[in-house]
Design an enzyme around this catalytic site. Sequence first.
Site, PDB file in Angstrom:
ATOM      1  N   GLY A  52     -49.372 -41.454  74.071  1.00  0.00           N
ATOM      2  CA  GLY A  52     -50.960 -41.982  74.656  1.00  0.00           C
ATOM      3  C   GLY A  52     -51.575 -43.232  74.692  1.00  0.00           C
ATOM      4  N   GLY A  54     -55.729 -44.864  74.960  1.00  0.00           N
ATOM      5  CA  GLY A  54     -56.946 -44.712  74.727  1.00  0.00           C
ATOM      6  C   GLY A  54     -57.475 -46.672  75.075  1.00  0.00           C
ATOM      7  N   GLY A  55     -59.124 -46.369  75.404  1.00  0.00           N
ATOM      8  CA  GLY A  55     -59.280 -47.743  75.685  1.00  0.00           C
ATOM      9  C   GLY A  55     -59.060 -48.919  73.846  1.00  0.00           C
ATOM     10  N   VAL A  59     -51.108 -44.128  70.927  1.00  0.00           N
ATOM     11  CA  VAL A  59     -50.913 -43.117  70.201  1.00  0.00           C
ATOM     12  C   VAL A  59     -49.359 -42.909  69.801  1.00  0.00           C
ATOM     13  CG1 VAL A  59     -51.145 -40.505  69.126  1.00  0.00           C
ATOM     14  CG2 VAL A  59     -53.596 -42.462  70.579  1.00  0.00           C
ATOM     15  N   ASP A 171     -67.683 -37.585  74.820  1.00  0.00           N
ATOM     16  CA  ASP A 171     -67.032 -37.870  75.604  1.00  0.00           C
ATOM     17  C   ASP A 171     -65.861 -37.097  75.626  1.00  0.00           C
ATOM     18  OD1 ASP A 171     -65.809 -39.530  76.833  1.00  0.00           O
ATOM     19  OD2 ASP A 171     -64.461 -40.942  75.429  1.00  0.00           O
TER      20      ASP A 171
END
Length: 282
Positions: A52, A54-55, A59, A171
């Site tokens: 993964g 994210g911003g 990950v 979020d």
Amino acid sequence: MSCGCFRASTLKRSQPHIPHEIDGYPLENVVHFSEKDLRLATDNYHPSKKIGRGGFGTVYQGTLKDGRQVAVKSLSAASKQGVREFLTEIKTISLVKHPNLVELIGCCVQEPNRTLVYEFVENNNLDRALLGNRSTNIKLGWEKRSNICTGTARGLAFLHGEAVPHIVHRDIKASNILLDRDFNPKIGDFGLAKLFPEDITHISTRIAGTTGYLAPEYAMGGQLTMKADVYSFGVLILEVISGQSSARTNWGGSNKFLLEWVRFQLLVSKYFHKYLRGLATS
């Protein structure tokens, strides 16, 4: 030495360059991993281990020395906001435990690295399960969908009512709802979370979150309450029911977002039933 974990005395002797605090925040309550341990766990952050992004970081799936599967979130060293999120996650999630919250196992603080180590969840996240392409999405029956919504609600109820101080996530969205082997949901990514003392009604703060999930009163005024998470959770439920993204704009052949389309359908239904009642009484 199991799990890449060091006792305080060993940590001071073998890893003197690892700080025990960042910006004045103590790290004694968090297990420390060395960068070497995490590189070994992730095959030197091999692309095949990437699960993964994210911003503010990527990950990776990893395996500790004792065989335990973990998710290693490596934050961008160039991002000041990424460092702030790193601290926020430690401050919030390291002190709370709940079956519907992802477990923070530890961290690595070796310049310039900022890395968080979480429990590994087998079925990735709800966004991929619902909206991924045919090779990644998962068939979710109504029972599983219902359990995902219920479990997420339990996690939110714990954050809002039982955690001390209370926590507003800020979020809640499909990509931040992780699914374990049995599709039990775990709320993750606390980088934007805010601690919320009991004696206040709201927090004035910069607007943060994801477009499509933001409560209108928070997005327009910047006054944060727990209702912001509840609104985001409502949008999430619509996505679970429809199997569609809240950001999609082509609903029913119209250029509308999911939430706008639902509101339009409710309005049409309301006037349609009113019309039918008028016919029945005429």
